[in-house]
Design a protein around this motif. Structure first.
Motif, PDB file in Angstrom:
ATOM      1  N   LEU A 189       0.776  -1.180   0.201  1.00  0.00           N
ATOM      2  CA  LEU A 189      -0.029  -0.022   0.080  1.00  0.00           C
ATOM      3  C   LEU A 189       0.736   1.347   0.035  1.00  0.00           C
ATOM      4  O   LEU A 189       0.515   2.413  -0.713  1.00  0.00           O
ATOM      5  N   TYR A 200      -1.911   3.753  -4.121  1.00  0.00           N
ATOM      6  CA  TYR A 200      -2.509   3.550  -3.204  1.00  0.00           C
ATOM      7  C   TYR A 200      -2.836   4.417  -2.180  1.00  0.00           C
ATOM      8  O   TYR A 200      -3.901   4.412  -1.340  1.00  0.00           O
ATOM      9  N   ILE A 244      -6.080   6.196  -0.767  1.00  0.00           N
ATOM     10  CA  ILE A 244      -6.597   6.145   0.486  1.00  0.00           C
ATOM     11  C   ILE A 244      -6.921   7.655   0.910  1.00  0.00           C
ATOM     12  O   ILE A 244      -7.956   8.087   1.625  1.00  0.00           O
ATOM     13  N   LEU A 271     -11.872   0.743  -0.598  1.00  0.00           N
ATOM     14  CA  LEU A 271     -10.773   0.957  -1.532  1.00  0.00           C
ATOM     15  C   LEU A 271     -10.607  -0.175  -2.564  1.00  0.00           C
ATOM     16  O   LEU A 271     -10.759  -1.352  -2.040  1.00  0.00           O
ATOM     17  N   PHE A 292      -5.823  -7.221   5.625  1.00  0.00           N
ATOM     18  CA  PHE A 292      -6.038  -6.056   4.751  1.00  0.00           C
ATOM     19  C   PHE A 292      -6.891  -4.860   5.451  1.00  0.00           C
ATOM     20  O   PHE A 292      -6.235  -3.651   5.581  1.00  0.00           O
ATOM     21  N   ASP A 293      -7.846  -5.259   5.826  1.00  0.00           N
ATOM     22  CA  ASP A 293      -8.813  -4.405   6.535  1.00  0.00           C
ATOM     23  C   ASP A 293      -8.230  -3.516   7.815  1.00  0.00           C
ATOM     24  O   ASP A 293      -8.335  -2.310   7.890  1.00  0.00           O
ATOM     25  N   LEU A 296      -5.609  -1.339   6.592  1.00  0.00           N
ATOM     26  CA  LEU A 296      -6.058  -0.197   6.067  1.00  0.00           C
ATOM     27  C   LEU A 296      -6.371   0.726   7.161  1.00  0.00           C
ATOM     28  O   LEU A 296      -6.292   1.931   7.187  1.00  0.00           O
ATOM     29  N   ALA A 329     -11.143  -3.446   1.884  1.00  0.00           N
ATOM     30  CA  ALA A 329     -10.752  -3.528   0.442  1.00  0.00           C
ATOM     31  C   ALA A 329     -11.346  -4.139  -0.348  1.00  0.00           C
ATOM     32  O   ALA A 329     -11.969  -5.554   0.182  1.00  0.00           O
TER      33      ALA A 329
END
Length: 595
Positions: free
Chosen positions: A16, A30, A34, A45, A74-75, A78, A95
């Motif tokens: 990311l 990315y 974001i 995203l 991933f979440d 993020l 995501a």
């Protein structure tokens, strides 16, 4: 699984932060995305899986094989990044993965694909109503009125408290669910069917259920051709509602992560009710296809021979029939729907009927228009029933309720419905078309369901004359042999005859033979290729809305009077003015393509 949470967390963070499409970029792709999501207060995203593979193929493999674990990490990553950029940001960002390296057909989904990420293509045939799904539950004690803390749903189950949490009370089995204090999320069940070109020889189309959540609800409409990225899941099915015994066969579905419309060869359909977040929802839509070609389209529109060039470019393999192609071009461009202050409205879609001898490539023209139109169904007169064209009542397998299933005309809303073998349709099926072709709605009163559905579609039909071949001894009306009420609803009726003429036959035979041994792409350099043609028509439909000038109004009036003087024209005078009005509007749009 044997994946390391720390390693995956670090790999996602690196991706990311550091992924760039080209080395000259100062900020990562990315990181910009974001920041943009934070600015617009978005909730998701979009992550291109091809970018993940290019940056870290090992991470891509883990993401496809173990999506439940990797997407949860991933979440978390993020949200951690978002909280560092903006500590006051409260929304939960998810995501959404799309564009996997390989897609799989519906009939090739195997038990080995369960709990893995898959990408499939198909056509949406049914969408359920929005179902509220509980996410957090709050309980209240019936004895003392004590409210429990919110209980999060864990793997589809709610652990209901058996004892009141208040020390003074401690009553057993007294807790009841408080509906108003619970938190719900939107859920929708969508039925996806295989596209016709993926069905093997002698096979019937397979279907699969998709589970949509939150922002993906209503992202696709019945009739859309879509590419879905999601997790293939299996769930147990109970034998009865009150029994805990489950069947030995599991029920499979796809938990949807991302949905985008496909089929770039088709025109883009303009959505009258597009929401503000519609662009972010389908950011890979074909609507962006012509954005980079606008300058080229403007150059094309300034050419004096643009109308004839567009005509030649429509079905270039079919010899001549220029008049018919001009009419079909008008149908693709569409007219302006006229709304009067009194509330009455005249349709802007053109209906066309092709009548002619066998072997005059009527069905080929239909197939070509069907492949080009944004939303369209191709059906045959003999194989279509009345309810198959409009709508039919069926029992929903999920809820057991009676629901309306859309027929061919409703599925091709804002598109073109192509009906082959129109003369062989039953009278019952044909009578259903009267309302659709004029009012552009379908009214249903069946099984306690009373509804009016939109069918804003153009109808393109082709038929043979009454004796299979045109009989010159009979009049045109006797040859076509359709009810006058239905005939009056077609704005353009083309008679395609197969006359024996040595010169014409020689030229036609040369053209057909040339198609077999010459490269068709090099045969005519003056033909606009298909992507530019679809972009041109899409741009015109969306941005160009011509108005009638005084000269055009005079010409319309003169043409109408001349037409009435020549003989009977089916339909009332209002209808004639309307259909001629539509045709002139479209011709005006084609010739005076003023940007």
């Amino acid at each position: 699984t044997n994946i390391s949470v720390q390693d995956v967390n670090a790999a996602i963070l690196r991706f990311l932060r550091h992924f760039r499409e080209n080395p000259q970029q100062i900020e990562g792709k990315y990181m910009q995305a974001i920041n943009h999501v934070i600015e617009i207060e978005g909730e998701s995203l979009d992550v291109d899986a091809q970018d993940v593979y290019d940056y870290d193929s090992d991470l891509y493999t883990k993401m496809v094989r173990y999506p439940l674990e990797v997407l949860a990490i991933f979440d978390i990553v993020l949200m951690d990044m978002v909280s560092r950029i903006n500590p006051l940001f409260e929304k939960h960002i998810q995501a959404r993965i799309f564009n996997l390296r390989s897609s799989i057909s519906l009939r090739n989904l195997n038990p080995s694909d369960i709990e893995k990420m898959v990408s499939i293509k198909g056509m949406i045939i049914r969408c359920s109503s929005i179902i509220p799904e509980i996410r957090e539950a709050v309980f209240r004690c019936l004895v003392c009125g004590y409210y429990s803390d919110p209980i999060v749903v864990d793997r589809g189950r709610i652990n209901e408290p058996t004892i009141c949490g208040k020390q003074e009370c401690l009553a057993k089995n007294s807790m009841t669910l408080v509906h108003n204090r619970c938190r719900f999320a939107d859920k929708q069940i969508v039925r996806l069917q295989e596209t016709p070109n993926e069905i093997p020889e002698g096979g019937t189309p397979h279907t699969v259920s998709l589970l949509m959540h939150d922002k993906l609800v209503d992202a696709g409409k019945p009739g859309d051709r879509v590419e879905v990225t999601g997790i293939y899941r299996a769930m147990t099915v109970r034998i009865g509602q009150t029994q805990r015994t489950v069947k030995s066969i599991f029920k499979t579905y796809i938990d949807c992560l991302h949905l985008k419309t496909t089929d770039k060869s088709r025109m883009h359909v303009e959505d009258q009710m597009e929401t503000e977040d519609g662009a972010s929802r389908n950011d890979n839509d074909s609507s962006v296809d012509y954005e980079d070609k606008v300058e080229l389209l403007k150059e094309l529109s300034k050419r004096p021979d643009i109308y004839s060039r567009l005509t030649r470019s429509l079905a270039p393999n079919i010899w001549e029939l220029d008049d018919v192609k001009k009419g079909l071009l008008c149908q693709l461009f569409g007219g302006n729907a006229l709304k009067l202050p009194s509330g009455a409205s005249f349709r802007g879609d053109i209906n066309i009927l092709l009548v002619g001898d066998p072997g005059t490539s009527k069905s080929q023209l239909l197939q070509y228009i069907h492949k080009l139109s944004p939303r369209g169904i191709y059906t045959s007169g003999r194989g279509s029933s009345a309810v198959g064209l409009t709508a039919y009542v069926a029992k929903d397998p999920e809820t057991g309720e009676t629901v309306l299933e859309s027929g061919a005309l409703v599925l091709s809303d804002r598109g073109i419905c192509c009906i082959d073998e129109f003369d062989k349709m039953s009278d019952n099926a044909r009578s259903m078309l009267h309302e659709v072709m004029e009012q552009q709605t379908v009214s249903i009163a069946k099984a306690g369901i009373i509804a009016t559905l939109n069918a804003r579609t153009s109808v393109l039909a082709c038929a043979n004359p009454i004796g299979s071949r045109y009989n010159p001894r009979l009049s045109v009306i006797d040859n076509i042999h359709l009810p006058p009420t239905l005939l009056s609803r077609f704005d353009l009726i083309y008679l395609i005859l197969d006359k024996a003429d040595e010169q014409t036959d020689r030229r036609l035979a040369k053209h057909v033979v040339a198609l077999h041994f010459e490269n068709p792409e090099n045969s005519d350099h003056d033909v606009i290729d298909l992507p530019i043609l679809t972009a041109y028509v899409s741009y015109a439909r969306k941005h160009i809305h011509p108005k009638l000038s005084d000269e055009a109004a005079e010409e319309l009036t003169r043409g109408y009077v001349e037409m009435r003087r020549r003989g009977n024209f089916p339909g009332s005078s209002k209808k004639v003015i309307n259909c001629v009005n539509i045709i002139y509007l479209v011709l005006y749009l084609l010739i005076k393509f003023d940007f």
